[in-house]
Motif scaffolding. Sequence first.
Motif, mmCIF file in Angstrom:
data_model
loop_
_atom_site.group_PDB
_atom_site.id
_atom_site.type_symbol
_atom_site.label_atom_id
_atom_site.label_comp_id
_atom_site.label_asym_id
_atom_site.label_seq_id
_atom_site.Cartn_x
_atom_site.Cartn_y
_atom_site.Cartn_z
ATOM 1 N N ILE A 242 103.741 72.498 25.988
ATOM 2 C CA ILE A 242 104.241 72.435 27.354
ATOM 3 C C ILE A 242 105.133 71.220 27.579
ATOM 4 O O ILE A 242 105.020 70.202 26.894
ATOM 5 C CB ILE A 242 103.102 72.446 28.407
ATOM 6 C CG1 ILE A 242 102.219 71.198 28.314
ATOM 7 C CG2 ILE A 242 102.283 73.715 28.303
ATOM 8 C CD1 ILE A 242 101.212 71.061 29.458
ATOM 9 N N THR B 254 100.826 75.998 33.058
ATOM 10 C CA THR B 254 99.904 76.039 31.926
ATOM 11 C C THR B 254 99.280 74.656 31.802
ATOM 12 O O THR B 254 99.969 73.651 31.964
ATOM 13 C CB THR B 254 100.646 76.398 30.628
ATOM 14 O OG1 THR B 254 101.207 77.707 30.761
ATOM 15 C CG2 THR B 254 99.725 76.373 29.425
ATOM 16 N N SER B 255 97.994 74.615 31.521
ATOM 17 C CA SER B 255 97.355 73.312 31.327
ATOM 18 C C SER B 255 96.807 73.208 29.907
ATOM 19 O O SER B 255 96.410 74.207 29.303
ATOM 20 C CB SER B 255 96.254 73.070 32.352
ATOM 21 O OG SER B 255 95.174 73.930 32.134
ATOM 22 N N HIS C 50 102.342 77.134 22.036
ATOM 23 C CA HIS C 50 102.357 77.114 23.510
ATOM 24 C C HIS C 50 102.442 75.670 24.031
ATOM 25 O O HIS C 50 101.730 75.278 24.956
ATOM 26 C CB HIS C 50 101.149 77.844 24.096
ATOM 27 C CG HIS C 50 101.001 79.236 23.561
ATOM 28 N ND1 HIS C 50 101.835 80.266 23.948
ATOM 29 C CD2 HIS C 50 100.148 79.761 22.650
ATOM 30 C CE1 HIS C 50 101.488 81.369 23.301
ATOM 31 N NE2 HIS C 50 100.483 81.089 22.500
ATOM 32 N N THR D 209 105.303 76.110 29.802
ATOM 33 C CA THR D 209 105.497 76.349 28.367
ATOM 34 C C THR D 209 106.992 76.457 28.090
ATOM 35 O O THR D 209 107.794 76.782 28.970
ATOM 36 C CB THR D 209 104.815 77.652 27.900
ATOM 37 O OG1 THR D 209 105.422 78.757 28.565
ATOM 38 C CG2 THR D 209 103.313 77.619 28.125
ATOM 39 N N GLU E 275 99.420 69.324 32.853
ATOM 40 C CA GLU E 275 99.921 70.579 33.410
ATOM 41 C C GLU E 275 101.432 70.577 33.320
ATOM 42 O O GLU E 275 102.079 69.549 33.507
ATOM 43 C CB GLU E 275 99.517 70.733 34.874
ATOM 44 C CG GLU E 275 98.037 70.887 35.096
ATOM 45 C CD GLU E 275 97.715 70.916 36.572
ATOM 46 O OE1 GLU E 275 97.744 72.015 37.160
ATOM 47 O OE2 GLU E 275 97.472 69.832 37.128
ATOM 48 N N GLU F 202 108.402 79.887 28.910
ATOM 49 C CA GLU F 202 108.810 80.055 30.312
ATOM 50 C C GLU F 202 110.104 79.302 30.612
ATOM 51 O O GLU F 202 110.995 79.830 31.287
ATOM 52 C CB GLU F 202 107.704 79.579 31.266
ATOM 53 C CG GLU F 202 106.475 80.438 31.263
ATOM 54 C CD GLU F 202 106.698 81.806 31.894
ATOM 55 O OE1 GLU F 202 107.643 81.989 32.675
ATOM 56 O OE2 GLU F 202 105.902 82.714 31.585
#
Length: 153
Positions: free
Chosen positions: A103, A47-48, A101, A65, A62, A68
Motif C-alpha cells: 500500500i 486497505t490496512s 498488495h 493498494t 492504512e 487501486e
Amino acid sequence: MKLYTALLLSLISLISAKAAYADSFVLADSSKEINVSTEDLVKLPVTSITTTTNFTPKATFEGVTFTELLSKYSIKAASLRVYALDDYSYTLPVGELLKYHVILAYRKNGQTMPVSDLGPFAIIYPRDEHPELNKLEVNAKTVWQINRIEVIK
C-alpha cells in the motif's frame, strides 16, 4: 536586524514549501504529471496492513493498494521510481507491489502521518504476513516522506 529578518523569511519559505508537500505527491507518467492528494486517495478503497517495519514497531497502516492507485489513474508500468522529500529514491517492480498488495499509506494507527512520522505517504509491505519480505532489500524499498512517483514503462 536585516540578517534576522532575512533568516526568518527564509525559514518561513522553507516551512511553507514543506507544508505544500504535507498532503500531496506528484504522479508522473510520460508527458503528464498529476498532483494526487490525501483527499483523492481517501476516496479509493482503503486497505490496512498491521506490520512491523525496519523503522517502526508494529503499527496499523492504512492506504491504497497499488492495484487501486494504478487503476484509478490508468497507469500501465513495469516499475515505479519513488522519491522522498530528502531526494532518496528507489525503483519498485510493479509486479511485486501487486503480488503482495503493498500500500501507499497515508495513515498510521488511525492518524494522518506528518512529515516527522514517515508522512505524508509511505510504501508499506505486509512484512509480518510474508517472511520472505523480512530482508534488507525490502527495507530499501520502504520509502517514506514520498513527494513524487515516476512511472517506468
